[in-house]
Design a protein around this motif. Structure first.
Motif, PDB file in Angstrom:
ATOM      1  N   GLY A   1      17.368  24.108  -5.803  1.00  0.00           N
ATOM      2  CA  GLY A   1      16.103  23.518  -6.219  1.00  0.00           C
ATOM      3  C   GLY A   1      15.143  23.280  -5.078  1.00  0.00           C
ATOM      4  O   GLY A   1      13.947  23.089  -5.300  1.00  0.00           O
ATOM      5  N   ASN A   2      15.640  23.289  -3.839  1.00  0.00           N
ATOM      6  CA  ASN A   2      14.801  23.036  -2.670  1.00  0.00           C
ATOM      7  C   ASN A   2      14.462  24.298  -1.892  1.00  0.00           C
ATOM      8  O   ASN A   2      13.989  24.219  -0.753  1.00  0.00           O
ATOM      9  N   ILE A   3      14.713  25.441  -2.488  1.00  0.00           N
ATOM     10  CA  ILE A   3      14.378  26.717  -1.857  1.00  0.00           C
ATOM     11  C   ILE A   3      13.483  27.498  -2.809  1.00  0.00           C
ATOM     12  O   ILE A   3      13.864  27.783  -3.951  1.00  0.00           O
ATOM     13  N   LEU A   4      12.277  27.828  -2.344  1.00  0.00           N
ATOM     14  CA  LEU A   4      11.307  28.559  -3.154  1.00  0.00           C
ATOM     15  C   LEU A   4      11.264  30.019  -2.721  1.00  0.00           C
ATOM     16  O   LEU A   4      11.212  30.314  -1.526  1.00  0.00           O
ATOM     17  N   ILE A   5      11.290  30.901  -3.701  1.00  0.00           N
ATOM     18  CA  ILE A   5      11.196  32.328  -3.453  1.00  0.00           C
ATOM     19  C   ILE A   5       9.801  32.795  -3.869  1.00  0.00           C
ATOM     20  O   ILE A   5       9.373  32.555  -5.004  1.00  0.00           O
ATOM     21  N   CYS A   6       9.087  33.447  -2.948  1.00  0.00           N
ATOM     22  CA  CYS A   6       7.773  34.038  -3.216  1.00  0.00           C
ATOM     23  C   CYS A   6       7.860  35.530  -2.902  1.00  0.00           C
ATOM     24  O   CYS A   6       8.797  35.976  -2.248  1.00  0.00           O
ATOM     25  N   PRO A   7       6.895  36.311  -3.337  1.00  0.00           N
ATOM     26  CA  PRO A   7       6.930  37.735  -2.990  1.00  0.00           C
ATOM     27  C   PRO A   7       6.992  37.978  -1.485  1.00  0.00           C
ATOM     28  O   PRO A   7       7.659  38.908  -1.039  1.00  0.00           O
ATOM     29  N   ASP A   8       6.288  37.156  -0.696  1.00  0.00           N
ATOM     30  CA  ASP A   8       6.232  37.383   0.746  1.00  0.00           C
ATOM     31  C   ASP A   8       6.684  36.181   1.566  1.00  0.00           C
ATOM     32  O   ASP A   8       6.437  36.113   2.764  1.00  0.00           O
TER      33      ASP A   8
ATOM     34  N   VAL B   1       0.871  -1.176   0.000  1.00  0.00           N
ATOM     35  CA  VAL B   1       0.000   0.000   0.000  1.00  0.00           C
ATOM     36  C   VAL B   1       0.907   1.225   0.000  1.00  0.00           C
ATOM     37  O   VAL B   1       1.607   1.478   0.987  1.00  0.00           O
ATOM     38  N   PRO B   2       0.931   2.006  -1.075  1.00  0.00           N
ATOM     39  CA  PRO B   2       1.826   3.169  -1.114  1.00  0.00           C
ATOM     40  C   PRO B   2       1.452   4.193  -0.055  1.00  0.00           C
ATOM     41  O   PRO B   2       0.278   4.492   0.167  1.00  0.00           O
ATOM     42  N   ARG B   3       2.452   4.733   0.605  1.00  0.00           N
ATOM     43  CA  ARG B   3       2.249   5.770   1.606  1.00  0.00           C
ATOM     44  C   ARG B   3       2.222   7.138   0.936  1.00  0.00           C
ATOM     45  O   ARG B   3       2.774   7.332  -0.151  1.00  0.00           O
ATOM     46  N   ILE B   4       1.578   8.108   1.599  1.00  0.00           N
ATOM     47  CA  ILE B   4       1.472   9.442   1.017  1.00  0.00           C
ATOM     48  C   ILE B   4       1.779  10.509   2.065  1.00  0.00           C
ATOM     49  O   ILE B   4       1.704  10.275   3.279  1.00  0.00           O
ATOM     50  N   LEU B   5       2.124  11.672   1.564  1.00  0.00           N
ATOM     51  CA  LEU B   5       2.356  12.856   2.371  1.00  0.00           C
ATOM     52  C   LEU B   5       1.576  13.992   1.730  1.00  0.00           C
ATOM     53  O   LEU B   5       1.675  14.210   0.518  1.00  0.00           O
ATOM     54  N   LEU B   6       0.787  14.700   2.515  1.00  0.00           N
ATOM     55  CA  LEU B   6      -0.049  15.784   2.004  1.00  0.00           C
ATOM     56  C   LEU B   6       0.447  17.096   2.602  1.00  0.00           C
ATOM     57  O   LEU B   6       0.507  17.258   3.824  1.00  0.00           O
ATOM     58  N   LEU B   7       0.792  18.038   1.710  1.00  0.00           N
ATOM     59  CA  LEU B   7       1.420  19.285   2.131  1.00  0.00           C
ATOM     60  C   LEU B   7       0.749  20.494   1.482  1.00  0.00           C
ATOM     61  O   LEU B   7       0.050  20.374   0.471  1.00  0.00           O
ATOM     62  N   GLU B   8       1.044  21.635   2.036  1.00  0.00           N
ATOM     63  CA  GLU B   8       0.597  22.903   1.475  1.00  0.00           C
ATOM     64  C   GLU B   8       1.223  23.115   0.094  1.00  0.00           C
ATOM     65  O   GLU B   8       2.410  22.860  -0.124  1.00  0.00           O
ATOM     66  N   TYR B   9       0.422  23.579  -0.837  1.00  0.00           N
ATOM     67  CA  TYR B   9       0.917  24.000  -2.146  1.00  0.00           C
ATOM     68  C   TYR B   9       1.282  25.476  -2.065  1.00  0.00           C
ATOM     69  O   TYR B   9       0.502  26.293  -1.566  1.00  0.00           O
ATOM     70  N   VAL B  10       2.479  25.821  -2.529  1.00  0.00           N
ATOM     71  CA  VAL B  10       2.965  27.198  -2.452  1.00  0.00           C
ATOM     72  C   VAL B  10       2.879  27.821  -3.841  1.00  0.00           C
ATOM     73  O   VAL B  10       3.737  27.578  -4.698  1.00  0.00           O
ATOM     74  N   PRO B  11       1.846  28.615  -4.113  1.00  0.00           N
ATOM     75  CA  PRO B  11       1.702  29.210  -5.440  1.00  0.00           C
ATOM     76  C   PRO B  11       2.630  30.417  -5.613  1.00  0.00           C
ATOM     77  O   PRO B  11       3.212  30.920  -4.646  1.00  0.00           O
ATOM     78  N   HIS B  12       2.740  30.861  -6.853  1.00  0.00           N
ATOM     79  CA  HIS B  12       3.512  32.075  -7.171  1.00  0.00           C
ATOM     80  C   HIS B  12       4.931  31.996  -6.621  1.00  0.00           C
ATOM     81  O   HIS B  12       5.469  32.978  -6.092  1.00  0.00           O
ATOM     82  N   SER B  13       5.543  30.824  -6.731  1.00  0.00           N
ATOM     83  CA  SER B  13       6.895  30.626  -6.212  1.00  0.00           C
ATOM     84  C   SER B  13       7.836  30.236  -7.344  1.00  0.00           C
ATOM     85  O   SER B  13       7.427  29.669  -8.358  1.00  0.00           O
ATOM     86  N   THR B  14       9.108  30.539  -7.135  1.00  0.00           N
ATOM     87  CA  THR B  14      10.155  30.180  -8.086  1.00  0.00           C
ATOM     88  C   THR B  14      11.319  29.585  -7.315  1.00  0.00           C
ATOM     89  O   THR B  14      11.769  30.186  -6.327  1.00  0.00           O
ATOM     90  N   SER B  15      11.779  28.419  -7.709  1.00  0.00           N
ATOM     91  CA  SER B  15      12.931  27.839  -7.028  1.00  0.00           C
ATOM     92  C   SER B  15      14.162  28.698  -7.305  1.00  0.00           C
ATOM     93  O   SER B  15      14.276  29.350  -8.344  1.00  0.00           O
TER      94      SER B  15
END
Length: 293
Positions: free
Chosen positions: A211-218, A159-173
């Motif tokens: 690649g693991n750091i997202l930049i957003c306006p705020d 049974v595959p396990r899952i992780l559910l997280l917040e989606y971060v819109p308007h972001s750029t790595s």
């Protein structure tokens, strides 16, 4: 990679979290797949009232599925020493054999059989749990909505396990950043403070890269804790103060960020701006995460 079933945008997936079955619709997926399959989804219905920390139906979220059927090492590849490793296509029969073999062995972690992968490094689970109730949650790290199971329609031995997280819109790595105006001294100050606070909370990331750091306006958001180590594991403090500080120093999280900002790949002008801002703020760096004003 094409969208493999059942991850085609528009398809539906059944997930179980805290004994509640939730139906999600796939909005898009990120490829290539590595140890997990990363999708943007939204919930359309549930078998019961959603958990308290779960966002309303229709909210975009990140769903990470740890399904060995699609892990990256199924494809043929050459090792660093030139050794050729043939492709290992998935089959239910092989998955059943791998599962049966695992159950007969006391220590199966050393077996290099991809069908045995159920979840990434347990440190990832511990890391998200350690950060879930911290000031970093929902600011410098994504909000954790829960762990659970993916319920496939076809027969499976795992049974595959899952992780559910917040989606971060308007972001750029950080590695895709092209506009130098998107990163400011506030972003740099916040990122440095976040990495320091993360270590204080008992988490070492180990894979901090652009690649693991997202930049957003705020916001500045650190993602992908798949290789993390945590001080507390299963409710037990696993390290003395000295040993944990040695882990923190080996992890090089804050130093990695400083070096990363000084030498941003392909952005010499941005690197100069980041370096100047970095030097200016280090003396007055606050360990708390300040909101963007």
């Amino acid at each position: 990679m094409d969208s493999p079933p059942p991850y085609t945008p528009g398809s539906t997936l059944k997930i179980k979290i805290s004994q509640i079955c939730i139906i999600f619709t796939v909005d898009k997926l990120f490829t290539p797949f590595t140890s997990s399959q990363v999708l943007v989804v939204h919930a359309t219905s549930s078998s019961a009232k959603l958990p308290p920390n779960h966002p309303p139906l229709g909210t975009p979220m990140i769903l990470k599925i740890y399904d060995p059927r699609y892990v990256e090492d199924r494809e043929a590849f050459y090792g660093n020493d030139g050794t050729f490793f043939p492709a290992k296509p998935w089959s239910l029969e092989d998955e059943e054999k791998a599962t049966a073999l695992r159950e007969t062995m006391e220590d199966w972690d050393d077996l290099l059989i991809s069908d045995e992968i159920e979840m990434a490094n347990p440190g990832m689970v511990n890391a998200y749990l350690a950060l879930a109730d911290s000031p970093l949650s929902g600011t410098a790290v994504p909000t954790l909505y829960g762990f659970g199971d993916f319920i496939p329609e076809e027969p499976r031995a795992i049974v595959p396990r899952i992780l559910l997280l917040e989606y971060v819109p308007h972001s750029t790595s950080l590695d895709n950043l092209k506009n130098i105006k998107l990163i400011t001294p506030w972003h740099i100050r916040t990122l440095l403070a976040a990495t320091r606070k993360m270590n204080e909370l008992g988490v070492v990331h180990w894979e901090l890269h652009p690649g693991n750091i997202l930049i957003c306006p705020d916001r500045v958001v650190i993602v992908d804790f798949g290789a993390s180590t945590t001080r507390v594991q299963g409710g037990t403090d696993m390290f003395s103060d000295d040993k944990w500080m040695a882990k923190v120093e080996d992890g090089w999280n804050e130093q990695t960020v400083r070096l990363m900002l000084d030498t941003l790949k392909g952005h010499e002008a941005l690197a100069c701006v980041a370096l100047a801002a970095n030097r200016a703020i280090l003396a007055r760096l606050d360990q708390n995460i300040e909101p963007r004003k």
